[in-house]
Structure formats: C-alpha cells, structure tokens
Design an enzyme around this catalytic site. Structure first.
Site, PDB file in Angstrom:
ATOM      1  N   GLU A  43      12.784  -3.422  10.840  1.00 57.48           N
ATOM      2  CA  GLU A  43      12.320  -2.294  10.042  1.00 57.48           C
ATOM      3  C   GLU A  43      11.144  -1.652  10.784  1.00 57.48           C
ATOM      4  O   GLU A  43      10.192  -2.344  11.135  1.00 57.48           O
ATOM      5  CB  GLU A  43      11.859  -2.811   8.674  1.00 57.48           C
ATOM      6  CG  GLU A  43      11.410  -1.721   7.734  1.00 57.48           C
ATOM      7  CD  GLU A  43      10.843  -2.284   6.435  1.00 57.48           C
ATOM      8  OE1 GLU A  43      10.064  -3.258   6.493  1.00 57.48           O
ATOM      9  OE2 GLU A  43      11.167  -1.748   5.371  1.00 57.48           O
ATOM     10  N   GLY A  54       6.793  -6.212  -0.814  1.00 55.25           N
ATOM     11  CA  GLY A  54       6.162  -6.194   0.500  1.00 55.25           C
ATOM     12  C   GLY A  54       7.166  -6.559   1.569  1.00 55.25           C
ATOM     13  O   GLY A  54       8.380  -6.368   1.399  1.00 55.25           O
ATOM     14  N   CYS A  60      10.377   1.927   1.370  1.00 49.01           N
ATOM     15  CA  CYS A  60      11.332   0.827   1.564  1.00 49.01           C
ATOM     16  C   CYS A  60      12.768   1.320   1.619  1.00 49.01           C
ATOM     17  O   CYS A  60      13.584   0.784   2.347  1.00 49.01           O
ATOM     18  CB  CYS A  60      11.158  -0.205   0.460  1.00 49.01           C
ATOM     19  SG  CYS A  60      11.356   0.484  -1.188  1.00 49.01           S
ATOM     20  N   TRP A  88       0.807  -1.214   0.000  1.00 46.74           N
ATOM     21  CA  TRP A  88       0.000   0.000   0.000  1.00 46.74           C
ATOM     22  C   TRP A  88       0.840   1.263   0.000  1.00 46.74           C
ATOM     23  O   TRP A  88       0.310   2.359  -0.160  1.00 46.74           O
ATOM     24  CB  TRP A  88      -0.883   0.015   1.275  1.00 46.74           C
ATOM     25  CG  TRP A  88      -0.090  -0.407   2.494  1.00 46.74           C
ATOM     26  CD1 TRP A  88      -0.037  -1.669   3.002  1.00 46.74           C
ATOM     27  CD2 TRP A  88       0.802   0.386   3.271  1.00 46.74           C
ATOM     28  NE1 TRP A  88       0.846  -1.709   4.064  1.00 46.74           N
ATOM     29  CE2 TRP A  88       1.374  -0.448   4.254  1.00 46.74           C
ATOM     30  CE3 TRP A  88       1.185   1.728   3.239  1.00 46.74           C
ATOM     31  CZ2 TRP A  88       2.299  -0.008   5.187  1.00 46.74           C
ATOM     32  CZ3 TRP A  88       2.119   2.183   4.169  1.00 46.74           C
ATOM     33  CH2 TRP A  88       2.662   1.310   5.134  1.00 46.74           C
TER      34      TRP A  88
HETATM   35  P1  NAD Z   1       3.001  -7.199   3.354  1.00 44.13           P
HETATM   36  O1  NAD Z   1       4.029  -8.229   3.107  1.00 44.13           O
HETATM   37  O2  NAD Z   1       2.174  -7.311   4.575  1.00 44.13           O
HETATM   38  O3  NAD Z   1       1.967  -7.116   2.135  1.00 44.13           O
HETATM   39  C1  NAD Z   1       2.390  -6.939   0.798  1.00 44.13           C
HETATM   40  C2  NAD Z   1       1.347  -7.517  -0.127  1.00 44.13           C
HETATM   41  O4  NAD Z   1       1.284  -8.925   0.097  1.00 44.13           O
HETATM   42  C3  NAD Z   1      -0.065  -6.992   0.100  1.00 44.13           C
HETATM   43  O5  NAD Z   1      -0.732  -6.884  -1.126  1.00 44.13           O
HETATM   44  C4  NAD Z   1      -0.689  -8.088   0.961  1.00 44.13           C
HETATM   45  O6  NAD Z   1      -2.089  -8.119   0.862  1.00 44.13           O
HETATM   46  C5  NAD Z   1      -0.056  -9.320   0.360  1.00 44.13           C
HETATM   47  N1  NAD Z   1      -0.027 -10.507   1.229  1.00 44.13           N
HETATM   48  C6  NAD Z   1      -0.185 -10.578   2.566  1.00 44.13           C
HETATM   49  N2  NAD Z   1      -0.067 -11.852   2.978  1.00 44.13           N
HETATM   50  C7  NAD Z   1       0.196 -12.598   1.890  1.00 44.13           C
HETATM   51  C8  NAD Z   1       0.453 -13.981   1.673  1.00 44.13           C
HETATM   52  N3  NAD Z   1       0.455 -14.857   2.674  1.00 44.13           N
HETATM   53  N4  NAD Z   1       0.715 -14.408   0.427  1.00 44.13           N
HETATM   54  C9  NAD Z   1       0.747 -13.536  -0.610  1.00 44.13           C
HETATM   55  N5  NAD Z   1       0.504 -12.214  -0.472  1.00 44.13           N
HETATM   56  C10 NAD Z   1       0.233 -11.738   0.768  1.00 44.13           C
HETATM   57  O7  NAD Z   1       3.761  -5.819   3.311  1.00 44.13           O
HETATM   58  P2  NAD Z   1       3.169  -4.375   3.603  1.00 44.13           P
HETATM   59  O8  NAD Z   1       3.148  -4.148   5.054  1.00 44.13           O
HETATM   60  O9  NAD Z   1       1.905  -4.187   2.835  1.00 44.13           O
HETATM   61  O10 NAD Z   1       4.261  -3.441   2.909  1.00 44.13           O
HETATM   62  C11 NAD Z   1       5.318  -2.884   3.599  1.00 44.13           C
HETATM   63  C12 NAD Z   1       6.583  -3.653   3.324  1.00 44.13           C
HETATM   64  O11 NAD Z   1       6.893  -3.597   1.933  1.00 44.13           O
HETATM   65  C13 NAD Z   1       7.776  -3.067   4.029  1.00 44.13           C
HETATM   66  O12 NAD Z   1       8.546  -4.099   4.587  1.00 44.13           O
HETATM   67  C14 NAD Z   1       8.537  -2.379   2.922  1.00 44.13           C
HETATM   68  O13 NAD Z   1       9.911  -2.233   3.161  1.00 44.13           O
HETATM   69  C15 NAD Z   1       8.260  -3.285   1.764  1.00 44.13           C
HETATM   70  N6  NAD Z   1       8.479  -2.600   0.498  1.00 44.13           N
HETATM   71  C16 NAD Z   1       9.579  -2.916  -0.248  1.00 44.13           C
HETATM   72  C17 NAD Z   1       9.834  -2.236  -1.437  1.00 44.13           C
HETATM   73  C18 NAD Z   1      11.061  -2.543  -2.269  1.00 44.13           C
HETATM   74  O14 NAD Z   1      11.111  -2.104  -3.402  1.00 44.13           O
HETATM   75  N7  NAD Z   1      12.045  -3.252  -1.750  1.00 44.13           N
HETATM   76  C19 NAD Z   1       8.955  -1.246  -1.873  1.00 44.13           C
HETATM   77  C20 NAD Z   1       7.859  -0.955  -1.079  1.00 44.13           C
HETATM   78  C21 NAD Z   1       7.621  -1.636   0.095  1.00 44.13           C
END
Ligand code: NAD
Length: 524
Positions: free
Chosen positions: A393, A239, A295, A164
């Site tokens: 983080e 994520g 991130c 998100w």
């Molecule tokens: P998250 O892992 O909770 O969710 C990410 C996505 O995965 C969402 O769409 C969520 O609905 C989905 N999801 C949740 N459980 C799942 C499962 N079991 N199987 C498959 N999909 C599932 O992460 P978040 O809290 O939404 O995002 C924040 C994180 O994303 C932070 O750790 C941030 O550093 C990382 N991030 C990394 C980058 C990068 O380019 N390295 C960019 C943006 C965010």
C-alpha cells in the site's frame, strides 16, 4: 514560504488558539506533553497532554464507573444525542473543516467527505439503534413451554484506536455506534489529528453525552496503544495491517474481541463498454481524494486493452489539470501529504518503480515549493512485481496502470493482492459489472463509482477481507459488534427431561415424535 503557506500559517494561528486548545482538552488526562503539527507548513499547531501508563488505567477506571449508568438509559435517549449531533455538526461544519484541513493537510472537499459520512452515520444509528438493540423473541426448544429472548448487552468499555487520515470519520463515526450500544469508550486517536477528535467529543458533550463515557488518551502509538488494548473489554482498531496484527494478537491473548479496519491495494477496472469520460473522472477522484491517503482509494487501474489508449488520454488530461495547494477553502483538488514519513514512502515507491523500469505518465515529484510534504499526483505504467507499488500500500497520490485482454485476466489481476478492501468496476452493463463484483475478493465493490457509493451507504457493512481486516463498520453489524448477545430462556410447566411418570424410553419416543411434528408443521 509561499503566500498560500503563509496564509495557512496565519489561519492556523487564528483558528487553533490557546483558549480553543484549553477548551478541547478539558478533562483529557495526561501529565506529559505531546504536540500536533500542520502539514501545510510543518509548524506546531498545539501542545497536548500525553497520558502515562497510570493515567491510561485511570481513564479506564473513570469510563468503567460511568458505563453502567449510561447503559441504563433508554436506547432512544442515547440515540437522541446522535441525532442532535447530526444537526449541530452540519450547522458548525466550518469549525471542524478548518481543523481537519489544518491537521491533515487535505483539501476542503476531501475534508467535507468526513462531515458527510459522520452525519449519515449519526442519522442512521440515531434512527435504527433502538430497534436493532431491542430484545428479540425466539421460538423456544419446546414451543409455548420454553420462552426465549435474545438481548444485546454492551461489552463495557471499548478501546478505540484510530489513525490520522480521516480524523472526524474515524473518531466520531466509529465512537457513535459503540456509545449507542451502551458502552463507554476510551479512545486513542493519532496525536497529529487529536484536535479534530477532541472537537467532535466536545460537540457530543454539548449534545448531552456524559463526558466520562468518551475519554480520550494521547501519546505515542506503540506506548499508549497497547495499554488501551490491555484494559479494554473490546477493541476497535483502524490503521495499518502491521499494527492491526499486533493489536489483534494482544486482544486475542486476553480473549477480548476486536474489529480491524486495515490497509488496501484497491483496483479499479475499466471494461471495454465503460463510459470512458465518466470512468476517467471517477478514477481521478478515487485515486487522488485526500491525496490518496484513504484506505479505500484506488492504487491500481486495470484497463481493457481495447480502450486503454482512449481512457488514458482522458484520465491523464484530468490528472494534469488537478489544482494542488494549501488553501483553506474549496477550489483546490489535492492537498498535502500528512507527514514527512508519508512523503518518504511515496517518494520511495515512485523511485523504486522508476529504477526498475516503470514509466511515469504524470507527476512523479515532490513539490516543496507548495509545502514540505506536497507530492504531485502521479501515474505510472510498465509496472510489474517486485516493484513496491505492485504489492505494498503506498497510501499516497500514486496509481499504476495495467492493461488486460479478458475478463478473467482482469479478475486475476485485481485479486492478485493479499489485501481485500475495495474495488471499482466501470461498465455500462450492470449485470456484467455485478458478475465481476461477485468474483472480486474484497469487502466493498463500487460500480461506476470509485469508493464513495459503498462507503457512503452506511446501511450496508463496510470492511475488508484478507489483510484488510476483520469485522465491519456501518450497517447492523457496525452496531451489534459492540454488543454481546445474551439468551434468556424461561421454561414453563414441564421440564426438558422425563417427568410425570414417563420413563426414559417413553420420554425419548415422545420427544422424537414431537420433533417430526415440528418439522412437518414448518417450524424453524
Ligand atoms: P498505524 O497502524 O501506524 O496507526 C494507527 C493507530 O495505531 C494510530 O493511532 C497509532 O498511534 C496507533 N498505534 C501505533 N502503534 C501501535 C501499537 N503497537 N499498538 C496499538 N496502537 C498503535 O496506521 P496509520 O499509518 O496511522 O494509518 C494509515 C493506515 O490506516 C493505512 O494502512 C490505511 O489503509 C489504514 N486505514 C484503514 C481504514 C479502513 O477502514 N480499512 C481507514 C483508514 C485508514
């Protein structure tokens, strides 16, 4: 509710109308119901369709049926859609800036970063994809007799899962290269920021994209996410490291490739010869853009002890001056956190550090007077393991400061993390900064910038080492990961085996002589 909050609520009602939601969700499969909310007020923004297991499968069927026709179009035609998207995105940015702000709670300037980076990715891939995807000739096993071409074939249907925090960048920015490579995409954005992703999809359709090649499915991550991985021919995930690990395991079990863009615990190093005013200014941006929910944002400041007091005076003055609030316009520096869960993590990290002896140099408190999830930009010092801010983080507006005595100590401290996403080095000596960069274990290093120089340079790859991920976005790799190489070799005149009366001994002697000759001729 404050006046600014009431204004944000009124703007939400004006912007996210029933007709907008109906237009954005046209063609989105889902017989269930889910919803997204506005962090400025905590109120519901829109009701959205939630996909069942069968509907996710149907979305993949639809995408799979549409993909061959899409891949058969000339690469230049696909790329033309990205270039049109670039123009339309810049022209209609106000629409999406409002949506990004209303869905994430970030400041407008932080929202604009997404417009900038998606426009850059659209231009870069729009201009370069046809060339990068063009078949390449190679020298064959026996020059002239063996003709070889390496072609790039799309995977088929890419499953994309995105978070998100950067809803335009991590939807359109990542979907574009997958589409330009000839794939169809079934995309599961985070429900809380689905309107932005759906807006980008509708804009691409206006630019000529067949609707079926970018399908969106919505629903709870742990339910719909694994279904996407189950059906995909390739998975691209952004994520948390925790979820990324399970996604990678599921994809590997199916022998399907995946790229993972995960979390970070990024360090910014201020060397003794840094321009301290510029470093302080840059550090503020790097720590507090998107309220730290980025991130590549900086959560650890490592400062040469000889300039630490002078740097901190400049840095803290700027942190204290940050303007926080829910305004849907430029002029505010820091917006809201995106959810109650994000605020809870930030509060826990700050309280844990405080309880274990950390000193709060700035901020340190939630700001419910501004909105339900606001938190002050916070600077901590006297931090040490096992405080959670040291290893985990935070993903919020919290940074901790440590001092170092030598370059070696700075590098050791910076690398003392299981993550390896981004780092920043501030110095007037470019050679020294590059030398330090080479010793840092992370995917991007910014010199005299916090994160934007590397992230915005879309011709170069961006991604993480260690627990920060696998694979890269941007650059040639960011496109070619969405393809499988296929080698087609044509043998002419003579076989690669004894023939024309040569026995095995004379044949192998001839081949050995030819191999020596090829090396002498400088062939590769
Ligand atoms: P998250 O892992 O909770 O969710 C990410 C996505 O995965 C969402 O769409 C969520 O609905 C989905 N999801 C949740 N459980 C799942 C499962 N079991 N199987 C498959 N999909 C599932 O992460 P978040 O809290 O939404 O995002 C924040 C994180 O994303 C932070 O750790 C941030 O550093 C990382 N991030 C990394 C980058 C990068 O380019 N390295 C960019 C943006 C965010």
């Amino acid at each position: 509710m404050t006046t600014a909050q009431s204004e944000a609520g009124a703007a939400a009602a004006r912007t996210v109308t029933d007709s907008l939601v109906a237009s954005l969700t046209r063609g989105v499969v889902g017989s269930g119901k889910t919803a997204c909310h506005c962090p400025f007020t905590g109120e519901r923004l829109a009701e959205l369709p939630e996909a069942t297991e069968d509907e996710v499968a149907a979305a993949f069927d639809l995408a799979r049926a549409a993909q061959p026709g899409w891949a058969a179009r000339p690469a230049r035609e696909r790329a033309g859609i990205a270039l049109r998207f670039h123009d339309l995105l810049l022209r209609r940015q106000t629409e999406v800036l409002d949506l990004i702000q209303l869905e994430t709670g970030k400041s407008r300037l932080s929202a604009h970063e997404e417009v900038q980076s998606v426009a850059m990715a659209a231009r870069y891939y729009g201009r370069t994809a046809p060339g990068l995807l063009r078949p390449r000739r190679h020298l064959g096993a026996i020059p002239l007799l063996t003709q070889v071409r390496e072609a790039r074939r799309p995977h088929g249907v890419v499953g994309q899962i995105s978070p998100w925090n950067y809803p335009l960048e991590l939807s359109a920015g990542d979907v574009l290269p997958a589409l330009l490579a000839g794939n169809a995409v079934v995309h599961k954005p985070d429900t809380e920021t689905a309107l932005t992703a759906l807006w980008a999809r509708r804009l691409l359709i206006e630019c000529g994209l067949p609707a079926e090649v970018w399908t969106v499915v919505l629903g709870a991550g742990p339910v719909v996410g694994p279904l996407v991985v189950e059906h995909a021919d390739y998975v691209t995930f952004t994520g948390s490291t925790r979820t990324g690990r399970t996604v990678a395991q599921r994809a590997a079990a199916r022998l399907v490739g995946s790229s993972l863009e995960l979390g970070g615990k990024n360090a910014l190093l201020v060397l003794r010869d840094a321009d301290l005013d510029r470093a302080a200014e840059g550090a503020v941006r790097a720590c507090f853009s998107s309220a730290g929910q980025l991130c590549v944002s900086i959560e650890r400041l490592l400062v040469d002890a000889s300039v630490a007091d002078a740097f901190l005076a400049r840095f803290l003055a700027r942190v204290e001056a940050l303007r926080i609030g829910p305004e849907l316009d430029y002029g505010v520096d820091v917006g809201s956190l995106s959810s109650a869960a994000q605020l809870a993590t930030v509060v826990q990290h700050v309280e844990d550090a405080r309880a274990r002896g950390a000193t709060v140099l700035a901020g340190g408190r939630p700001r419910p007077d501004l909105g339900p999830y606001f938190h002050e930009p916070t600077v901590l010092t006297d931090v040490a393991p096992p405080m959670r801010v040291c290893a985990e983080e935070t993903f919020g507006p919290v940074v901790s400061v440590r001092r170092f005595a030598t370059e070696d100590e700075a590098v050791t401290l910076a690398n003392d993390t299981r993550f390896g996403l981004n780092a920043s080095v501030w110095s007037r000596d470019a050679r020294r900064a590059r030398r330090i960069a080479a010793r840092l274990r992370c995917g991007t290093v910014n010199i005299n910038e916090g994160y934007a120089a590397a992230y915005g340079s879309v011709r170069a790859p961006m991604g993480g080492m260690g627990d920060s991920g696998l694979g890269r976005r941007h650059g040639a790799e960011g496109l070619l990961k969405f393809t499988e190489p296929q080698t087609v070799a044509r043998q002419r005149l003579l076989p690669l085996a004894p023939s024309h009366g040569l026995d095995d001994r004379r044949y192998t002697a001839l081949i050995s002589r030819s191999l020596r000759a090829m090396k002498s001729l400088g062939l590769r």
